[in-house]
Design an enzyme around this catalytic site. Structure first.
Site, short mmCIF file in Angstrom:
data_model
loop_
_atom_site.label_atom_id
_atom_site.label_comp_id
_atom_site.label_asym_id
_atom_site.label_seq_id
_atom_site.Cartn_x
_atom_site.Cartn_y
_atom_site.Cartn_z
N TYR A 95 12.72 -18.32 -31.27
CA TYR A 95 13.67 -18.42 -30.17
C TYR A 95 14.76 -19.46 -30.47
O TYR A 95 15.89 -19.33 -30.00
CB TYR A 95 12.95 -18.77 -28.87
N GLU A 137 4.64 -14.91 -23.18
CA GLU A 137 4.09 -14.44 -24.44
C GLU A 137 2.92 -15.30 -24.90
O GLU A 137 1.94 -14.78 -25.46
CB GLU A 137 5.20 -14.38 -25.50
#
Length: 395
Positions: A95, A137
């Protein structure tokens, strides 16, 4: 997390970003994959070539921006993205790479318009979205059977069976002997090395929970180039019994709810695969609810699971098979029940005590959803999956 001033900046600059979003996303992927070629092992090359990947990300950003102060409205989208990310092994560290690249793409396309204040606001916006996904997640990974560090393990092909023209099923056993549980309707990711990079694709689990194997069902595409639909065709053309595949744990939010409600399944073509798992599970559990199974196909040659579906019986099970172009040898009320599916036929299956599971192309799913809601069916009772890459967000 954005502060109030940054929220205002994002909302004020959103029209400008939205106007240039497709250019920003295209530049984002160009920079990302040029500077981080290893990520080509994660991103779907077919979706890159067709533009579906770019459209999906652009829409996700736009939807999140419009619903920032009402995140409950997009929980389903967040869960679907998180499941897809986990199925390909996305990590929290990635990310940071994505965020840095996205801001670089905004700078590149918008130029001097982007002040430091605007850049900081959009960075805060990105990390608000990213942190939600990372947390979701992480929870999914924690509740997933332990695999190796890449979230995949090796399965051996123990059977390969033709189901219809250009459609086949693989029966697979884990080489470590440990099968994982899954919910009817979920999918797994397959990893295949094609050329320099790996390619990952998702395929629905098409059978009931089994102690010996899992089954996935795949469609071979007749018209494709070297980058498009390559994985399905590679598996069809090159893999046989005894070969192995790297497969992820099961993911996906299109699952059969443990509910006593009556159920109508509607699927078309290879969209039958996840609902077949649901149907077989219901019949195995011998539930008392009424079950309608509606299936749309071209004709008997394209009728996936034709013989298997015939063999599935239940006291409260009603099957309705629609062929668009029956062959000369196709027998009505034996091979099929009706010619051509008319969406107005849904009136016959519309009931307030019914839940609906729909899986087909985006045009069919959207039309079915619109028709059912127009008939007074609560949208929360309609569960769907679009058999198109990231179709759930494109629509």
């Amino acid at each position: 997390m954005m502060n109030s001033k940054q929220e205002t900046i994002v909302q004020n600059t959103l029209p400008l970003v939205a106007e240039n979003l497709s250019k920003i996303i295209d530049k984002f992927y160009q920079i990302l994959l040029d500077e981080n070629p290893a990520l080509k092992n994660v991103f779907n090359s077919t979706n890159q070539k067709t533009g579906l990947q770019s459209k999906s990300l652009a829409n996700a950003i736009a939807v999140f921006a419009m619903n920032y102060n009402n995140l409950n409205a997009i929980q389903d989208m967040i869960r679907q993205i998180a499941h897809k990310h986990c199925s390909v092994g996305v990590t929290a560290e990635q990310y940071t790479i994505v965020g840095t690249t996205l801001l670089a793409a905004i700078d590149n396309i918008l130029g001097d318009i982007v002040t430091e204040e605007i850049r900081d606001a959009w960075a805060a916006f990105y990390w608000t979205f990213a942190d939600i996904l990372i947390k979701t997640e992480r929870e999914l990974y924690l509740n997933t059977p332990t695999l190796n560090k890449n979230q995949f393990k090796s399965f051996k092909i123990v059977n390969k069976i033709a189901e219809a023209i250009n459609v086949f099923s693989l029966y697979l056993k884990p080489e470590d002997g440990c099968l994982y549980d899954f919910k009817p309707g979920q999918y797994v990711s397959l990893k295949v090395k094609l050329g320099e990079y790996e390619q990952i694709r998702q395929y629905s689990l098409s059978d009931i929970q089994n102690q010996e194997y899992i089954r996935i069902t795949i469609k071979r595409e007749e018209n494709y180039d070297s980058d498009s639909m390559a994985v399905s065709n590679y598996i069809y053309d090159n893999l046989a019994v005894g070969d192995t595949l790297d497969i992820s744990a099961p993911y996906g939010t299109f699952v059969l709810n443990p509910s006593p409600s009556n159920i109508t399944f509607i699927s078309a073509g290879v969209g039958i695969t996840p609902v077949m798992s649901m149907l077989k599970t219901l019949m195995h559990n011998q539930g008392k609810q009424k079950v309608n199974f509606i299936y749309l196909a071209e004709n008997s040659e394209h009728h996936v699971f034709k013989q298997e579906l015939k063999s599935i019986q239940g006291l409260n099970l009603n099957k309705f098979i629609y062929y668009r172009s029956p062959l000369v040898n196709d027998v009505i009320n034996q091979d099929y029940n009706y010619v051509n599916f008319d969406f107005n036929d849904l009136q016959k299956y519309a009931s307030q005590d019914m839940e609906y599971y729909v899986c087909a192309s985006d045009s069919i799913v959207n039309k079915i959803n619109a028709t059912l809601t127009s008939l007074g069916i609560d949208k929360n009772k309609i569960h769907d999956e679009i058999f198109q890459p990231d179709g759930w967000i494109i629509n």
